[in-house]
Design an enzyme around this catalytic site. Structure first.
Site, PDB file in Angstrom:
ATOM      1  N   ALA A 372      99.929  47.462  87.350  1.00 48.25           N
ATOM      2  CA  ALA A 372      99.358  46.216  87.339  1.00 48.25           C
ATOM      3  C   ALA A 372      98.997  46.106  88.927  1.00 48.25           C
ATOM      4  CB  ALA A 372     100.182  45.079  86.813  1.00 48.25           C
ATOM      5  N   LYS A 418      84.962  43.219  86.436  1.00 45.89           N
ATOM      6  CA  LYS A 418      84.302  43.510  87.800  1.00 45.89           C
ATOM      7  C   LYS A 418      83.942  44.939  87.882  1.00 45.89           C
ATOM      8  CE  LYS A 418      86.120  39.270  90.260  1.00 45.89           C
ATOM      9  NZ  LYS A 418      86.489  38.570  88.799  1.00 45.89           N
ATOM     10  N   GLY A 458      95.097  30.504  86.197  1.00 41.02           N
ATOM     11  CA  GLY A 458      96.426  30.311  86.838  1.00 41.02           C
ATOM     12  C   GLY A 458      97.286  31.418  87.503  1.00 41.02           C
ATOM     13  N   THR A 480      81.251  28.119  94.336  1.00 39.72           N
ATOM     14  CA  THR A 480      80.219  28.761  95.078  1.00 39.72           C
ATOM     15  C   THR A 480      78.776  28.595  94.659  1.00 39.72           C
ATOM     16  OG1 THR A 480      80.789  30.503  93.519  1.00 39.72           O
ATOM     17  CG2 THR A 480      82.099  30.602  95.348  1.00 39.72           C
TER      18      THR A 480
END
Length: 620
Positions: A372, A418, A458, A480
């Protein structure tokens, strides 16, 4: 402390003295009322001998009564807690008093009408008990007046849970609020009452009822409903500007745990409208239990939650690796306190350090690795692309090689949506990590898998903590773009997916979560402002600042070439690996490594050659 006790003793003495004086007045007034009542309520009609007899006997009558009242502890009770038991004591004390006074009057040869004795007893009981309950009545009236000026509560739901909550709020002297109405979609219940509270309508009457009953707080007591079923109700409630609280779950009813203490604030997670992922805990237990487990980035948002969930499945040893000592310290102390028997090792190390990783794998021989550790902030990585590649790509590569060398059984790579058609270097670096996993899975006995998911609510640096901070500062909340959308999940869900992936893994898979419908960030900002008790645009402004470097309007979870394969968990799917020229890919990685350590300015161009789907946002 002694001064406090002295003050409390003085206060008690004053209170008791006042009560005795009041009783002296009350008992003598009861005698006067008894003799006057006997003569048809005419004071002038009372014979002088009777009035003098009552007055002459009054001191002894008073003394006897006070002694008996003390014996029955009528001066030890608190008025505010006056109850049926108190009333019973008053009746007993007054009856015994009447008996002793009857005997006393006969002994002292004091003559009064025979009807005086029962009338005196009746008035004495009424006046003494009345004085005891008068304070409580005043207190209740004061509380109601105060509640009318403060919290007016609406209950949504008219079942067992709602009944328990209403009863507790209504009867408790500690809870500052009044239930003014209830809402339920069952048409047969509308117009009826639950614990004395009227059910005034369905969900479609929430807004009008809030105005009609000046509601300040809404409690949602439908623990049997799923998040998907609750979302439309929450969407209505958040438009009312009322404070929202919710009862967590159905298990509360089963375990008899329905109470106001179980209520929690409605969080932004409730408004996403997707049920929590269900875990196959038995399969996770089978492959985690009694294993040496390593978590890199174990102090971060995802890594620390991984550690919390892993320890529940009793690993043989848990190794936490993190470069940030404060994060590592926090999770270390938490786990030590909760699991004192846990074999826990916390190491400060960078995944970029080849020798350090080699030493850790050789010394501890982990069987399961959850990777991670990563740089994840898109705008920051855009201006420091070399650091993104060093940490994400080559940190992963070094861990993968060490896992292969030292016989790790499963290696789970944390990836992101992403990585799909990336428009930023962070996403592209994660796509390369997925390619490393795919390549080494074909060359190793270790089962290498990747887990791909969207934004985590969070987590450090995510949009929710940023919005909350901006709201606390009075705004504006910065978004944005009005049309930007994202997939969201909670931290526990993300970790559940990672653990479940390890159970399903056979090697080479990219696991993808069915994350439901994407959420518009502008709507998220609006909801969070409302949940904080403000009105968007009036109390807190929303400001659109434009897309940041490398950011796109929406994220995808699959490349065009990838198909979906179902797993035993209907919310977890597997993306088919895309064919890859592994030899060329490994060669490209060597060239990329040479460029990145030389701090090349062309890293993005080189990354594009490795990940053809990576296109900088400026080129789109």
């Amino acid at each position: 402390m002694k001064d406090i006790y002295k003050y409390m003793d003085k206060k008690l003495i004053v209170r008791r003295s006042f009560l005795i004086l009041l009783d002296i007045l009350v008992m003598n007034f009861a005698s006067l009322c008894a003799i006057v009542t006997r003569f048809d309520f005419r004071i002038a009609g009372v014979p002088l001998e009777y009035s003098e007899a009552v007055i002459r006997y009054a001191p002894l009558y008073t003394a006897i009564t006070i002694v008996i009242f003390f014996i029955f502890r009528l001066y030890h009770s608190l008025w505010r807690y006056a109850s049926i038991e108190e009333m019973t004591n008053v009746i007993y004390a007054c009856t015994i008093t009447a008996l002793f006074n009857y005997i006393g009057m006969k002994l002292f040869n004091i003559h009064v009408p025979r009807s005086f004795y029962p009338l005196n007893l009746l008035f004495l009981i009424c006046f003494v008990s009345g004085s005891r309950f008068f304070y409580r009545t005043l207190r209740m009236m004061n509380n109601r007046y105060r509640m009318d000026k403060q919290k007016h509560i609406m209950i949504i739901g008219a079942g067992e849970a709602a009944s328990a909550i209403i009863k507790e709020i209504t009867t408790s002297k500690y809870l500052d609020g009044k239930i003014v109405c209830a809402i339920d979609d069952n048409k047969s219940k509308i117009g009826s009452y639950i614990q004395g509270v009227k059910i005034v309508g369905s969900r479609y009457d929430i807004k009008s009822s809030v105005e009609k009953y000046t509601v300040t707080d809404i409690i949602i007591a439908i623990p049997s409903s799923s998040k998907k079923e609750l979302k439309p109700i929450l969407d209505i409630c958040k438009e009312t500007n009322c404070s929202l609280k919710i009862l967590p779950g159905m298990y509360q009813i089963i375990n008899n745990q329905i109470s106001v203490s179980k209520l929690r604030n409605v969080e932004i997670e409730d408004l996403i409208g997707r049920d929590i992922i269900e875990l196959d805990t038995e399969s996770i237990m089978n492959y985690v239990s009694n294993k040496v487990v390593m978590v890199t980035g174990g102090g971060g948002s995802i890594g620390s939650e991984l550690c919390r969930q892993i320890v529940k499945h009793k690993p043989k040893q848990l190794i936490i690796v993190d470069i940030y000592e404060n994060n590592a310290y926090d999770i270390q102390q938490e786990l030590i306190n909760l699991y004192p028997e846990l074999d826990l090792v916390v190491l400060i190390a960078s995944v970029r350090n080849t020798n350090r990783m080699e030493y850790i794998f050789k010394a501890y021989r982990p069987e399961l690795v959850y990777h991670a550790a990563a740089h994840k902030h898109v705008p920051l990585m855009e201006v420091s692309p070399n650091e993104a590649i060093k940490n994400n790509v080559f940190g992963t590569l070094k861990l993968v090689k060490a896992s292969d060398k030292y016989g790790v059984k499963k290696f789970v790579q944390i990836s992101t949506d992403k990585a799909v058609n990336p428009t930023n270097i962070m996403g592209a670096s994660k796509r390369i990590c997925e390619m490393i996993i795919q390549t080494y899975n074909n060359r190793s006995n270790t089962e290498f898998v990747a887990v791909r998911f969207g934004n985590v609510l969070g987590s450090n640096g995510s949009v929710i903590p940023l919005f909350k901070k901006q709201i606390l500062q009075g705004g504006p909340v910065t978004v944005t773009h009005p049309d930007i959308i994202r997939y969201f999940m909670t931290i526990p869900e993300a970790v559940s997916l990672v653990l479940q992936a390890g159970a399903f893994a056979k090697g080479g898979e990219i696991f993808v979560l069915d994350m439901g419908e994407p959420v518009r960030i502008a709507e998220l900002a609006n909801n969070l402002i409302r949940l904080s008790g403000f009105t968007p645009g009036r109390d807190i402004a929303i400001e659109y600042i434009g897309l940041r470097p490398g950011e796109k309007l929406f994220e995808e979870l699959l490349l065009d070439e990838e198909g979906l394969q179902d797993t035993a968990n209907k919310m977890i799917h597997i993306g088919k690996p895309i064919p890859l020229d592994e030899e060329k890919f490994l060669q490209d990685l060597e060239e990329l490594y040479m460029e990145v350590i030389c701090e090349s300015d062309n890293i993005k161009e080189i990354v594009h050659q490795i990940v053809p789907t990576y296109i900088e946002k400026s080129e789109i």
